[in-house]
Write a protein that holds these residues in place. Structure first.
Motif, PDB file in Angstrom:
ATOM      1  N   GLU A 133     -34.969 -10.947 -14.417  1.00 22.17           N
ATOM      2  CA  GLU A 133     -35.042 -12.526 -13.239  1.00 22.17           C
ATOM      3  C   GLU A 133     -34.173 -11.923 -12.541  1.00 22.17           C
ATOM      4  N   LEU A 134     -34.478 -11.385 -11.144  1.00 18.93           N
ATOM      5  CA  LEU A 134     -33.368 -10.649  -9.796  1.00 18.93           C
ATOM      6  C   LEU A 134     -33.927 -10.882  -8.562  1.00 18.93           C
ATOM      7  N   SER A 135     -32.957 -10.924  -8.317  1.00 12.79           N
ATOM      8  CA  SER A 135     -33.542 -11.278  -6.381  1.00 12.79           C
ATOM      9  C   SER A 135     -31.874 -10.281  -5.883  1.00 12.79           C
ATOM     10  N   LEU A 136     -32.803  -9.855  -5.039  1.00 14.71           N
ATOM     11  CA  LEU A 136     -32.045  -8.847  -4.567  1.00 14.71           C
ATOM     12  C   LEU A 136     -32.581  -8.520  -3.480  1.00 14.71           C
ATOM     13  N   PRO A 137     -31.590  -8.570  -1.908  1.00 19.29           N
ATOM     14  CA  PRO A 137     -32.097  -8.290  -0.541  1.00 19.29           C
ATOM     15  C   PRO A 137     -32.743  -6.790  -0.083  1.00 19.29           C
ATOM     16  N   PHE A 192     -37.451  -8.162   3.171  1.00 20.79           N
ATOM     17  CA  PHE A 192     -37.585  -9.586   2.719  1.00 20.79           C
ATOM     18  C   PHE A 192     -36.999  -9.454   1.172  1.00 20.79           C
ATOM     19  N   ASP A 193     -36.783 -10.371   0.383  1.00 25.48           N
ATOM     20  CA  ASP A 193     -36.099 -10.504  -0.626  1.00 25.48           C
ATOM     21  C   ASP A 193     -36.900 -10.004  -2.217  1.00 25.48           C
ATOM     22  N   LEU A 194     -36.052  -9.761  -2.492  1.00 20.46           N
ATOM     23  CA  LEU A 194     -36.771  -8.788  -4.059  1.00 20.46           C
ATOM     24  C   LEU A 194     -36.871 -10.814  -5.043  1.00 20.46           C
ATOM     25  N   GLU A 195     -37.232 -10.811  -5.458  1.00 21.02           N
ATOM     26  CA  GLU A 195     -37.783 -12.052  -6.384  1.00 21.02           C
ATOM     27  C   GLU A 195     -38.468 -11.741  -7.069  1.00 21.02           C
ATOM     28  N   VAL A 196     -38.075 -10.959  -8.624  1.00 19.80           N
ATOM     29  CA  VAL A 196     -39.358 -10.572  -9.746  1.00 19.80           C
ATOM     30  C   VAL A 196     -38.490 -11.338 -10.897  1.00 19.80           C
ATOM     31  N   GLY A 207     -29.043 -12.019 -10.530  1.00 21.20           N
ATOM     32  CA  GLY A 207     -30.113 -12.447 -11.388  1.00 21.20           C
ATOM     33  C   GLY A 207     -29.323 -11.822 -13.166  1.00 21.20           C
ATOM     34  N   LEU A 208     -30.721 -11.675 -14.067  1.00 17.93           N
ATOM     35  CA  LEU A 208     -30.751 -11.700 -15.636  1.00 17.93           C
ATOM     36  C   LEU A 208     -31.270 -10.297 -16.040  1.00 17.93           C
ATOM     37  N   ILE A 209     -30.578  -9.525 -16.618  1.00 18.97           N
ATOM     38  CA  ILE A 209     -31.299  -7.873 -17.428  1.00 18.97           C
ATOM     39  C   ILE A 209     -30.629  -8.688 -18.906  1.00 18.97           C
ATOM     40  N   SER A 237     -25.311 -11.783 -13.530  1.00 14.23           N
ATOM     41  CA  SER A 237     -24.594 -11.838 -11.752  1.00 14.23           C
ATOM     42  C   SER A 237     -22.997 -13.307 -12.232  1.00 14.23           C
ATOM     43  N   GLU A 238     -23.964 -14.386 -13.210  1.00  9.76           N
ATOM     44  CA  GLU A 238     -22.843 -14.893 -13.140  1.00  9.76           C
ATOM     45  C   GLU A 238     -21.384 -15.397 -14.146  1.00  9.76           C
ATOM     46  N   GLU A 239     -21.899 -14.668 -15.119  1.00 12.81           N
ATOM     47  CA  GLU A 239     -20.767 -14.475 -15.772  1.00 12.81           C
ATOM     48  C   GLU A 239     -20.341 -12.389 -15.701  1.00 12.81           C
ATOM     49  N   ARG A 240     -21.017 -12.305 -14.176  1.00  8.92           N
ATOM     50  CA  ARG A 240     -20.051 -10.893 -13.342  1.00  8.92           C
ATOM     51  C   ARG A 240     -20.322  -9.767 -14.851  1.00  8.92           C
TER      52      ARG A 240
END
Lengths: 217, 368
Positions: free
Chosen positions: B10-14, B18-22, B56-58, B68-71
């Motif tokens: 679950e990613l978001s990457l500018p 445009f932004d990648l939101e996948v 996001g989360l992988i 990214s929330e847990e760094r």
């Protein structure tokens, strides 16, 4: 002989910091990058005696790197080690700039590829970046070495010109000419020309772009 | 076939425009990431490899690669992925053997023997004759095979293929594609394949995710790709059907193959002679423009194949029509380009049973 010793020591001394600096300048963007780059270029444009004087002040007994500040004596003034410092500082900009160009020619995607194959940053740098940039880096080393061999102004300022101890090729030519020993001066001149000629020849040969080595097409 | 480890993304990457939101959850063997160029496919792959930082989360199996929330950001060298970009990115200062072995240290650390895996990979991709060559002396197809081999020798747990065939011309693509298929069948590691080639999706993918401008616009089994043929064909309304087949018989001039590999169908095709043993798997390419539709059995035609099929859909593609039809009783769907007029004249409609007339010489044998 003193020249060779001093130049070799100077090149060895500055090599690692120069490569790391050059790599950082080539790869990353950071605040103050231009300032750092400009500062590093200063020894190229300042009168060498000015650099020598600056070092002398830094290293003198009461200077920031002097005996009284550090609590011990680095023992650099009027010694061959001082000549090494002077030659190193003067050679640094040349080495950093040439190495930076060499690193910039390495495709960063090859480094990424190495990372995915299990190499961490340091391993990638040592096992991939350095070999890929090797020609340009060799050129940088040769240019730095010859700059160190020929350094005069900063060296005499800090180390003087004591025959057999701190007298380098450059200061020996000056001394020979001052005392009117033209034979000696010619011999030294011939050595200087040969060393410089070979160095430039080799450096230019190495620096010529070799597409298959740098990985950029 | 062992179960394949699940990849959750679950990613978001500018990106630039445009932004990648996948969001992606893949547990199948080969997941195709399909879409036009510039849709963010390669950026997605790089983020999964750990080469770009995304938010996001992988998760891969029970490992967290990015949170990214847990760094949490596991560096690329510890993710154990095999990454193959478009241009192969071989190390120009190493020969083929040392390129292949560049990642073998990791494979060894993970408990594999690098010699064994080098031999295996060389056999799979037919690299043995290239081992001592300089990489600059390789052709495009050879380079891509070496790049694949290098990724495999590193003992990857996940393969990320970024348009691995895009830099090759059609002839080479047809040559290398069977290697990719063999690789898929012999390894039990999950593969993410970025592509904009329908042929690759048909030949390799179980599932497909379609990206447009950084968003997932469709996902599902790769056979569903045929539902939107208009987005896949070029200005010539041509679609290349790629059918995995098994060789049944080989004669002097022609071969007979059965469509399907793991679950063979009752459909057989006569093709140009195939230089492969009986039972070998081959990929047969069949252009949608090379197929003739007929509502009854023809007699006195030179074409060797008359395949019974049932029409599934009729889609507009400019002035032409693209008909999809399922072969035999349980065979795959293929696409056929016909004119609007032919469509009307034959009264084609979904559900109608027809025959596909195919010349043996229209069948393209991949890898041949």
């Amino acid at each position: 002989m003193v020249s060779l010793k001093v130049a070799t020591a100077a090149t060895v001394l500055i090599l690692v910091p120069c490569l790391l600096l050059a790599y950082r300048l080539a790869r990353s963007r950071f605040r103050g990058k231009r300032l750092l780059s400009t500062l590093l270029g200063l020894p190229l444009v300042l009168p060498p005696t000015a650099v020598g004087y600056l070092l002398l002040k830094l290293l003198s007994a009461r200077g920031p790197l002097g005996r009284e500040t550090l609590g011990f004596d680095l023992d650099l003034i009027l010694t061959w080690r001082g000549a090494v410092i002077a030659a190193g500082v003067m050679a640094m900009p040349l080495v950093v700039r040439t190495a930076q160009v060499a690193f910039e020619a390495v495709d960063p995607r090859l480094e990424m590829m190495a990372r995915t194959l299990g190499y961490n940053r340091l391993q990638t740098f040592v096992r991939f970046t350095l070999p890929l940039a090797r020609r340009g880096l060799l050129a940088a080393i040769i240019l730095g070495f010859t700059r160190a061999v020929g350094e005069f102004g900063a060296t005499v300022t800090i180390a003087g010109s004591i025959p057999g101890q701190t007298q380098t090729l450059a200061s020996a030519i000056y001394a020979a000419q001052q005392v009117g020993d033209h034979r000696e001066a010619y011999v030294l001149l011939a050595i200087a020309v040969i060393v410089g000629f070979v160095a430039i020849l080799v450096a230019e040969h190495l620096a010529r772009p070799h597409a298959e080595d740098s990985g950029r097409t | 076939m062992t179960t394949v480890r699940q990849l959750d993304v679950e990613l978001s990457l500018p990106l630039d425009r445009f932004d990648l939101e996948v969001e992606l959850h893949s547990a199948s063997r080969v997941t195709g990431i399909f879409g036009p160029s510039g849709a963010g496919k390669s950026s997605l792959l790089k983020a999964i490899a750990g080469l770009t930082r995304a938010r996001g989360l992988i998760r891969f199996g029970d490992e967290v690669w990015l949170d990214s929330e847990e760094r949490v950001h596991v560096p690329p060298e510890r993710r154990g992925v095999g990454y193959v970009p478009q241009d192969g990115l071989l190390f120009p200062h190493l020969d083929v053997r040392r390129n292949l072995l560049a990642g073998a240290g990791r494979a060894r650390d993970a408990g594999g023997s690098s010699e064994a895996s080098l031999d295996g990979v060389c056999e799979l991709l037919e690299l043995t004759p290239l081992l001592d060559r300089r990489v600059t002396a390789l052709s495009g197809g050879e380079r891509q095979r070496v790049a694949l081999g290098r990724a495999l020798c590193s003992g990857p747990r996940l393969l990320l293929l970024d348009e691995p065939l895009a830099s090759l011309d059609l002839r080479l693509r047809r040559q290398v594609l069977p290697y990719l298929r063999r690789l898929r069948d012999e390894l039990s590691i999950p593969v993410l394949l970025v592509t904009h080639e329908p042929a690759e999706v048909q030949a390799l993918c179980d599932e497909m995710v379609t990206l447009e401008r950084g968003r997932v616009v469709a996902r599902g089994p790769s056979s569903e790709m045929l539902k939107r043929l208009d987005t896949l064909v070029g200005p010539d309304h041509e679609f290349e059907n790629v059918l995995p087949c098994t060789v049944v018989e080989t004669g002097e001039e022609t071969s007979r193959v059965r469509v399907g590999t793991h679950e063979p169908s009752d459909v057989e095709l006569v093709t140009p002679r195939i230089d492969q043993p009986i039972g070998a798997e081959v990929l047969i390419g069949l252009s949608s423009r090379e197929i003739t539709l007929s509502t009854g059995v023809l007699s006195g035609v030179s074409a060797s194949n008359a395949l019974a099929a049932e029409i599934r859909s009729i889609q507009e593609s400019g002035v032409l029509r693209l008909v999809t039809a399922a072969l035999g009783s349980n065979g795959p769907e293929v696409a056929v380009t016909v004119t609007q007029r032919a469509c009307d004249r034959l009264e084609l409609e979904p559900g109608r049973r027809i025959y596909l007339i195919v010349k043996a010489t229209s069948c393209i044998v991949y890898g041949g």
